[in-house]
Scaffold this active site. Sequence first.
Site, PDB file in Angstrom:
ATOM      1  N   LEU A 192      54.585  38.703  38.743  1.00  0.00           N
ATOM      2  CA  LEU A 192      53.335  38.463  39.347  1.00  0.00           C
ATOM      3  C   LEU A 192      52.413  39.613  39.951  1.00  0.00           C
ATOM      4  O   LEU A 192      51.579  39.284  40.547  1.00  0.00           O
ATOM      5  CB  LEU A 192      53.578  37.359  40.285  1.00  0.00           C
ATOM      6  CG  LEU A 192      54.415  36.326  39.728  1.00  0.00           C
ATOM      7  CD1 LEU A 192      54.707  35.200  40.929  1.00  0.00           C
ATOM      8  CD2 LEU A 192      53.523  35.634  38.757  1.00  0.00           C
ATOM      9  N   GLU A 240      47.049  52.819  41.386  1.00  0.00           N
ATOM     10  CA  GLU A 240      48.233  53.276  41.870  1.00  0.00           C
ATOM     11  C   GLU A 240      48.393  54.739  42.104  1.00  0.00           C
ATOM     12  O   GLU A 240      49.074  55.358  43.005  1.00  0.00           O
ATOM     13  CB  GLU A 240      49.341  52.836  40.966  1.00  0.00           C
ATOM     14  CG  GLU A 240      49.414  51.228  40.563  1.00  0.00           C
ATOM     15  CD  GLU A 240      49.687  50.524  41.780  1.00  0.00           C
ATOM     16  OE1 GLU A 240      50.246  51.002  42.660  1.00  0.00           O
ATOM     17  OE2 GLU A 240      49.287  49.191  41.813  1.00  0.00           O
ATOM     18  N   HIS A 243      47.164  55.438  45.331  1.00  0.00           N
ATOM     19  CA  HIS A 243      48.257  55.052  46.650  1.00  0.00           C
ATOM     20  C   HIS A 243      48.973  56.198  46.510  1.00  0.00           C
ATOM     21  O   HIS A 243      49.388  56.747  47.789  1.00  0.00           O
ATOM     22  CB  HIS A 243      49.222  54.042  46.122  1.00  0.00           C
ATOM     23  CG  HIS A 243      48.209  52.580  46.470  1.00  0.00           C
ATOM     24  ND1 HIS A 243      47.652  52.383  47.523  1.00  0.00           N
ATOM     25  CD2 HIS A 243      48.395  51.423  45.835  1.00  0.00           C
ATOM     26  CE1 HIS A 243      47.241  51.067  47.408  1.00  0.00           C
ATOM     27  NE2 HIS A 243      47.566  50.583  46.423  1.00  0.00           N
ATOM     28  N   ASP A 260      40.728  51.761  55.862  1.00  0.00           N
ATOM     29  CA  ASP A 260      41.418  52.500  55.076  1.00  0.00           C
ATOM     30  C   ASP A 260      41.380  53.887  55.262  1.00  0.00           C
ATOM     31  O   ASP A 260      41.920  54.761  54.401  1.00  0.00           O
ATOM     32  CB  ASP A 260      40.807  52.185  53.500  1.00  0.00           C
ATOM     33  CG  ASP A 260      39.463  52.742  53.287  1.00  0.00           C
ATOM     34  OD1 ASP A 260      38.762  53.183  54.286  1.00  0.00           O
ATOM     35  OD2 ASP A 260      38.934  52.837  52.546  1.00  0.00           O
ATOM     36  N   THR A 265      33.803  54.393  52.677  1.00  0.00           N
ATOM     37  CA  THR A 265      34.140  52.913  52.052  1.00  0.00           C
ATOM     38  C   THR A 265      33.733  51.979  53.351  1.00  0.00           C
ATOM     39  O   THR A 265      34.446  52.118  54.136  1.00  0.00           O
ATOM     40  CB  THR A 265      35.382  52.903  51.545  1.00  0.00           C
ATOM     41  OG1 THR A 265      36.194  53.379  52.603  1.00  0.00           O
ATOM     42  CG2 THR A 265      35.681  53.802  50.352  1.00  0.00           C
ATOM     43  N   ALA A 272      41.830  39.220  47.527  1.00  0.00           N
ATOM     44  CA  ALA A 272      42.339  38.227  46.737  1.00  0.00           C
ATOM     45  C   ALA A 272      42.515  38.592  45.314  1.00  0.00           C
ATOM     46  O   ALA A 272      41.644  38.982  44.586  1.00  0.00           O
ATOM     47  CB  ALA A 272      41.304  36.957  46.919  1.00  0.00           C
ATOM     48  N   ASP A 300      38.741  43.461  37.154  1.00  0.00           N
ATOM     49  CA  ASP A 300      37.815  44.036  35.648  1.00  0.00           C
ATOM     50  C   ASP A 300      36.736  44.546  36.198  1.00  0.00           C
ATOM     51  O   ASP A 300      35.786  44.686  35.280  1.00  0.00           O
ATOM     52  CB  ASP A 300      37.698  42.629  34.972  1.00  0.00           C
ATOM     53  CG  ASP A 300      37.049  41.598  35.910  1.00  0.00           C
ATOM     54  OD1 ASP A 300      36.624  41.889  36.910  1.00  0.00           O
ATOM     55  OD2 ASP A 300      36.518  40.657  35.424  1.00  0.00           O
TER      56      ASP A 300
HETATM   57 ZN   LIG Z   1      47.211  48.500  45.591  1.00  0.00          ZN
END
Ligand SMILES: [Zn+2]
Length: 406
Positions: A192, A240, A243, A260, A265, A272, A300
Amino acid sequence: MKVLYSMLVGLSLFTSIAIAQNNTLVSPCSSDEIMAWHLENNPKVLLEIEANEDFTKAFVKRLVMERAKNNVQQSTAQYTIPVVLHVFHFGDDGKIDSAQAHLGLDILNTDFNGLNDDWNTIDPEFDSIKSTLDIQFCLASHDPNGNATSGINYYEDSLAMLNIPDLFQYAWDNYKYLNIYLPKYTGGAPSLFTAYAYFPSTSGANSNTGGIFYSSIRWGYGSHSELSPGQDWASVGTHEAGHWLNLHHTFNNGCNGPGDYVNDTPPTLGGAIELSGCTNNDLSCSVSTNGENYMDYNHDCKKMFTQGQVDRMTAALNLPSRITLWSPTNLITTGCTSPPVSLAKLEINDQIDIYPNPTTGILTIDGVEGTTEVYNIYGERIATTVSTTIDLSQAARGHLLCKGAG
Ligand SMILES: [Zn+2]
């Protein structure tokens, strides 16, 4: 102890997956859950995060001041990160081929360097703060023992394909390689979430428990990918790697500070996983949302990092757990650059001066007139020039023989 530690991370993930098993949504990333688990289970992690944050603040401040002083828009620093891909499959199931493996990595290099197709379609409101990091993710060509490697390791294991056992057991030295694990599913089947990554951590590097875990069916494009060529979802890999270079989601802390930890930003609720398009959740914190940001969840619509994010990643590259990766010595060790070329023997009797020796690039030869030829140890001529300089940056490794020819 290290094994137990890693397994607990896995178990934690599977607990959350089981709850949502009937849901068809596919989350791009679960790095926040990984971070939360670490904080809960290892008090030392918090201390290191705080120390990293102090270092990052000071480093970014210095970067900004240097740019202002030199009146330049961007830093000229270049980075290369050696990468090893670990592919877990069962028979043909999940066995992405070399082309798809390379394509996945190409997307990282394209995105980080602003070479993505949609780089020029960024919302004008954020176009002025978009930025790039001059970085190359390079598939290693030397393994930890110095042997030749494609940089792609395959493991046939039906459970590892589901990311069930401890995949860290296959890690290569985290101080030398970015380990990217590519099980078919990041947790159970179907996953998921697509991926998760580990933030910079000395303790993680010491125990080789860092890197990126990524569902291979969403890595690049090919017969084993469920993505259509060009689909932005593949840029979750870029997310990723963000991160891994210490970036948080743009919606970190929602509308509240410190968000963040990046100044440019704008805050957003975001988060969501079903968001699509480029402007969803706009104005959720009463300011425009940078939905095109790689660290948003608009899966997307992934187009850009901001200058502030690039500065933060640059600081991360200088943290102890990342700085060794791109050192010149490590790039030679892992085969991500040619080692310096040295002139082993000189067959000219004239008084000459050759420098620098060894070199990885331009070699200057003073005191020789006419043509100069350069041979490798196998007797193959690799350069002929009448100039006093020779570019050897593309030369194969090893010793060369320099010879005046006339
Ligand atoms: Zn992430």
